[in-house]
Each structure stands twice: as C-alpha cells, then as structure tokens.
Design a protein around this motif. Structure first.
Motif, PDB file in Angstrom:
ATOM      1  N   ALA A   1      39.114  39.217  32.286  1.00  0.00           N
ATOM      2  CA  ALA A   1      38.853  38.033  30.983  1.00  0.00           C
ATOM      3  C   ALA A   1      39.772  38.809  29.828  1.00  0.00           C
ATOM      4  O   ALA A   1      39.660  39.923  29.316  1.00  0.00           O
TER       5      ALA A   1
ATOM      6  N   VAL B   1      41.200  37.687  41.069  1.00  0.00           N
ATOM      7  CA  VAL B   1      40.172  37.226  40.029  1.00  0.00           C
ATOM      8  C   VAL B   1      40.902  38.470  39.290  1.00  0.00           C
ATOM      9  O   VAL B   1      40.597  39.641  39.034  1.00  0.00           O
TER      10      VAL B   1
ATOM     11  N   ASP C   1      39.059  31.816  40.547  1.00  0.00           N
ATOM     12  CA  ASP C   1      37.593  32.551  39.186  1.00  0.00           C
ATOM     13  C   ASP C   1      36.704  33.434  40.069  1.00  0.00           C
ATOM     14  O   ASP C   1      36.080  34.489  39.554  1.00  0.00           O
ATOM     15  N   ALA C   2      36.564  33.553  41.202  1.00  0.00           N
ATOM     16  CA  ALA C   2      35.346  33.892  41.877  1.00  0.00           C
ATOM     17  C   ALA C   2      35.710  34.533  43.350  1.00  0.00           C
ATOM     18  O   ALA C   2      36.621  33.318  44.192  1.00  0.00           O
TER      19      ALA C   2
END
Length: 611
Positions: free
Chosen positions: A498, A495, A529-530
């Motif tokens: 950002a 992950v 994403d996770a």
C-alpha cells in the motif's frame, strides 16, 4: 541395429539381453570403439565464424580419442580423482568435448550454463566439489572469461582457460596442459557403468537449481539407442548448435552421434544464437552435406524466416525437443522445406531422453514418440498433489507420466532434494499426458510449475524470490506466458504494498538485475490487486496461467486487427489449455488466416470467431 518404426520393433529388440545389444556401457567405451573402427572419419566440423569462406576446424575420431586421453591425463595431473569434479563453462566446441569426456575418466564433470550469475555458478561449483574450472578464454564473440574470473573470486579453484583469440598471461591454457600429456591414458580408469561421472544442473520445480547425478551407464544408454529412432548410420551429418551444459547438446544430439561414428557440425562459439550463421543455415547444410537437424521449436520457427537458398534434398529430418511442439508449426516447416519433423521428450534426470518419435514412423500431432528400449513409461493418476504409482491409467486416459530404466539418474547430489521427483524407484516427471493404443506418449500439460523457455528450465520460485526482495512488493507469482519464439516466457503477477508509487515497467527494470539468469527474467510484470488463492490460502497458479494466455493472445490479435474489439477467453480442460478469440465485426477469412499463422508456433489450441 535396425531402425525403429513402431513399439513392436522395440519390444522385439528387448527379447535379447541388454548386455548383448549394448556391450559398451560407458561414453568412453562407445567413443573408443568407434575411434578404433573409423579412426580417420570426421567427428566434428567446427565453424569458427558464420562466413562460408572461412575454413572449418575438422577433427577425426582418432584425434578426438587422443584429445580425450590428453585431457583426462591433464586433469589427473591436477589432482582430479574419481570423487573429484571438473567444472566447465564453455560452448560446444571440440575442446569442450575433450573436457566433457576426459573429465569423466579422471573424475566427474559438471558443465554449467555460462549465462548464470557468477554467485549462482560459484554455488554450483561448491556443491559439486569442483577442484578445477575450465572456461572459454578471452575472445571477441562470447564473453565467458569475465564470468569465470568473477566465479573464481567467489569459489577458489584451479582456473584453466580454453585458448581462443589470445592467451591469458601467466596461466597455462587447456591446450598447453593437454600438449604436455601423452595421447594414451597414464592411469587405469574406472569404467564401472554405475559410477557417477557427471553432474548436470537443472532448475527443477522448487528451490535452487539441483545437480542431477549421471552414471556412465545412464549416458551410454540414451546415446546408444537414439540413432535407431533417428534412422542414422555412420554416414549421417547433423547440425548440433546446442550447448554442452544441456543434455540435448551433450547426449541427445551429441554422444548419440559419436556412438555410431557420425559427424556433427558445431556452428561457432555462439551456436544457434549466431544470427549470421542462421542466415546462412541452408547454405552450410548444402556445403557440409547435412542429413539431420537438431532443433527445438524455437529453432524451427527461426528457420521458417530464412529463405531456402541452397540444395537441401539430402536433409532427411529435423528432430526437436525441449518444449512442446505445436502441430501447426511442424506442418508449416514441413511444407516450406520438405523436411520431416519428429518430436523428442527428455529430462536432465534421465540423461536427456524419455521418448523419440521415429523417423520411419508417422508424425503424430501431440505425440512425443515411443519410449526407449528396456525402459518403462506409464501414465498414472494424479490425486491430492501426488502420483499414484501403484495405479495405471487406461490407454488415452490423462495422468502424470512416470518412468524408470537404465537411463534413470540415481538422484540429486543432495539426496534431500529427491522428494517429489525420485519416488520409490520411479521418476515422477510432473508432465500430464497419456499413452495411446500404439504406445505413443502424449504431453498435454504439467502438474508442476516449471517454465520452459526455449530449452531452459526455469524455476519460478527463484524469480519470485527476486521480486519479493524488492521493498515495494507484497506478493508475487510467476507463471508461463505463451510465446511464438521461445515456447514460454515468464510473466510476473505482482501485488504492491500500500502507498508505493512504482509502475510495472519500473519494477521490472529494478528487479531484472537480481534474477538468477537472463532467460529467467520475466517478459512483463502485471500489477494486480490480489492473487487467486486456494481454500487453504495457497496461490492458485492455473488461474494466472490462463490470464497470461489471455493477455498475450489479446496483444497478438489486437496487433493484427487494431480497429476491432478483441476478447480472449482461456480455459483448462483436464490439463489441456485452449483459448477462444472473439473479434468484433464481420467475418474476415484473410484476417483469420493471418491470425492463425501468427499463433502457429504457440503450443495451444485456439478457436477464432467473429461477431
């Protein structure tokens, strides 16, 4: 000792006291006894290169014993005593065997994987208390010496080169030091079988690599009983291409043959990594009258691609361990070569052996064979993240495997690391499996996270640390991806933080140099994403393992059927992983067979359907 075929044979043997059947309780006593019995018999046939025209180096048992004595004397002269350690960075050669067994007489030995990063090796040497480091000297085939110099800069020790192509100016070689010593011992060695004589590093399942202690009795126990499973005697000849920093090369396929006066063919400095040797493998087998092959599943898969261009009727068996043996791979190898395949289960923490599938018994798909004599192996329930040592699973019921016996290590050098593996007198293996009605041990999965690439145990935590040190990474989890050659390879699910712009390939290129050893470097990075989490927020790796299976099998299927839509659904049924591959369109038996052939070396149950 009569060869074993069933558990009843082992139980019959155990009616006699262990001391009666195994009077030599140290590696040195085993080798000395054979050298006195067969002094002129060949112990090693070392192949300097992959050419059939190059004369091999041949070492008799008389010479081996003398070399061990000279090496032990040299180490004692360098100040090595019982509590001191000799580190070793060297491949499987006759000189390295002199170091391995000679250091155990003078003090103790710590063979280390020369593919590790120098700082990692230095940390192991420091932990071991190494006074001396013996390393392969400069040569054209294997660049160990530059690593040794980098290690010495980080951890000061007496550095001794094994001379190969060229001497190291101003530095006496191992051969020089040995030549200055008599061929009989100059000191009285401590041959107590309970003395710690070796430290073998293992990736384990958590934290940095650990140093597992071996007593002389641990090593002698596995070596002495192995040949009864292999159905070997002193006339046996084995190809042993395994490194001595691995328990397979040192004990399972090494000391086990030295203990009975058999012969080992050592294939060049690079071992089975020498592609030229692999191409001429069967011709060397014919020339050297080989009877047994020492393998891992990846070696079996490689040899399937080598034409059998020699007379190999004398090869009686191929023994394999280190990672799960796919039943279809074993069947294909037996069909192509006519050589029976038998499986082995081992651990560094028990001098290399838990169980062996006897040559005189049948090959049972999924079986890792029968336990060693005078040992216990049980499946016990795994609940709430721990093994229930006071309970036993019924025959055929899945649990976590635990064991104990004379081959069991006294623990890690750092006793704080013992928790979770050495528990109340037992080794808790972390392997999920069961024991059938015939006493055969079956491995069906793992309760812990270690990744086995070829014969390398890889700690995913250390690989994750390398990724987490990268400024773009928010979270990382490393799991095993199935691989037809290596059995398993690491894959990293990441992950990103950002706003960062790095892609998967770029991230892998930047992190790879920081991974502690080359085999531990992930084959791919998957950006997500996770990560899947448990109810308490811990990463749930079983889901990622299934995702890794789906990704790899999709690649394989899509490569064979580029014009069809492919869907792969992986599942876990009580520790048994399986996958369903669905290919769009009409049924195609030829495609199905090609896909099964491509998946044969992967230890996974796969179903294929069309539509």
């Amino acid at each position: 000792m009569k060869a074993f075929a069933t558990l009843a044979d082992i139980e019959a043997l155990e009616r006699a006291p262990l001391a009666t059947l195994a009077p030599n309780r140290t590696p040195y006593q085993l080798i000395r006894a054979i050298a006195e019995r067969f002094p002129d018999r060949e112990a090693f046939t070392f192949l300097p290169d992959a050419s059939l025209d190059t004369p091999p180096q041949r070492v008799t048992y008389r010479e081996l014993l003398a070399h061990i004595h000279r090496a032990a004397n040299a180490f004692r002269a360098l100040g090595v005593h019982e509590s001191d350690t000799v580190g070793m960075l060297a491949p499987n050669t006759p000189e390295a065997h002199a170091v391995l067994w000679g250091a155990q007489l003078a003090g103790r030995v710590c063979p280390i994987n020369f593919l590790l990063q120098p700082d990692h090796i230095a940390a192991l040497l420091k932990a071991s208390g190494a006074k001396v480091l013996v390393a392969l000297g400069p040569n054209a085939e294997l660049a160990v010496w530059p690593t040794a110099l980098a290690v010495q800069a980080l951890h000061a020790t007496t550095l001794v080169p094994i001379s190969v192509d060229e001497p190291v100016p101003g530095t006496p070689s191992l051969q020089d030091l040995m030549a200055a010593q008599p061929d009989t011992l100059t000191f009285e060695p401590d041959l107590n079988p309970d003395r710690v004589v070796a430290l073998f590093h293992t990736g384990g399942t958590t934290g940095a690599p650990k140093l597992a202690q071996h007593t002389a009795g641990n090593e002698a126990h596995t070596a002495w009983f192995a040949h009864a499973y292999y159905d070997m005697d002193d006339t046996a000849v084995e190809v042993n291409g395994f490194p001595l920093f691995h328990v397979a090369g040192a004990f399972v396929y090494g000391l086990a043959l030295l203990a009975i006066g058999a012969r080992q063919v050592l294939p060049t400095l690079s071992g089975m990594r020498n592609t030229g040797f692999v191409k001429a493998y069967w011709q060397f087998c014919e020339r050297e009258r080989v009877t047994h092959l020492a393998c891992v599943p990846t070696v079996l898969a490689s040899l399937l691609g080598v034409p059998v261009n020699a007379k190999i009727e004398g090869v009686r068996a191929a023994f394999t361990g280190g990672s799960p043996l796919p039943a279809e791979l074993a069947q294909r190898f037996e069909t192509a070569t006519g050589i029976p395949v038998r499986n082995i289960l081992g651990m560094t923490e028990c001098a290399g052996l838990v169980s062996i599938e006897p040559l005189l018994g049948p090959r049972t798909p999924g079986s890792a064979g029968l336990r060693l004599p005078y040992t216990e192996v049980h499946a016990v329930p795994w609940r709430d993240g721990e093994a229930k040592l006071g309970e036993r699973c019924a025959a055929g019921e899945t649990g976590v495997l635990v064991l104990r016996g004379p081959h069991m290590s006294p623990g890690y050098l750092d006793a704080k690391r013992n928790a979770g593996l050495f528990e109340h007198g037992w080794i808790v293996t972390g392997d999920l499996g069961h024991i059938d009605d015939a006493g055969r041990i079956h491995i069906t999965g793992r309760a812990k996270d270690v990744i086995i690439r070829g014969s390398h145990n890889i700690d995913p935590g250390l690989v994750e640390d390398a990724f987490m040190a990268h400024p773009a990474v928010l979270q990382c989890a490393v799991v095993a991806e199935p691989d037809a050659y290596a059995g398993e390879v690491p894959v990293a699910f990441v992950v990103l933080r950002a706003g960062v712009g790095v892609d998967a390939d770029g991230l892998l290129r930047e992190v790879a140099p920081q991974v502690y050893e080359r085999p531990a470097c992930p084959k791919r990075v998957v950006l997500v994403d996770a990560l899947p989490l448990t109810a308490i927020g811990k990463v749930f790796k079983p889901t990622l393992r299934l995702r890794a299976i789906e990704i790899r099998l999709t690649e394989i299927a899509q490569g064979l059927a580029p014009d069809r839509a492919v869907r792969v659904d992986a599942s876990d049924e009580g520790g048994r992983q399986r996958a369903l591959i669905t290919l769009a369109g009409a049924a195609d038996e030829d495609l199905s067979q090609r896909l099964r052939a491509a998946l044969a070396a992967i230890a996974l149950t796969v179903d294929i359907r069309f539509g």
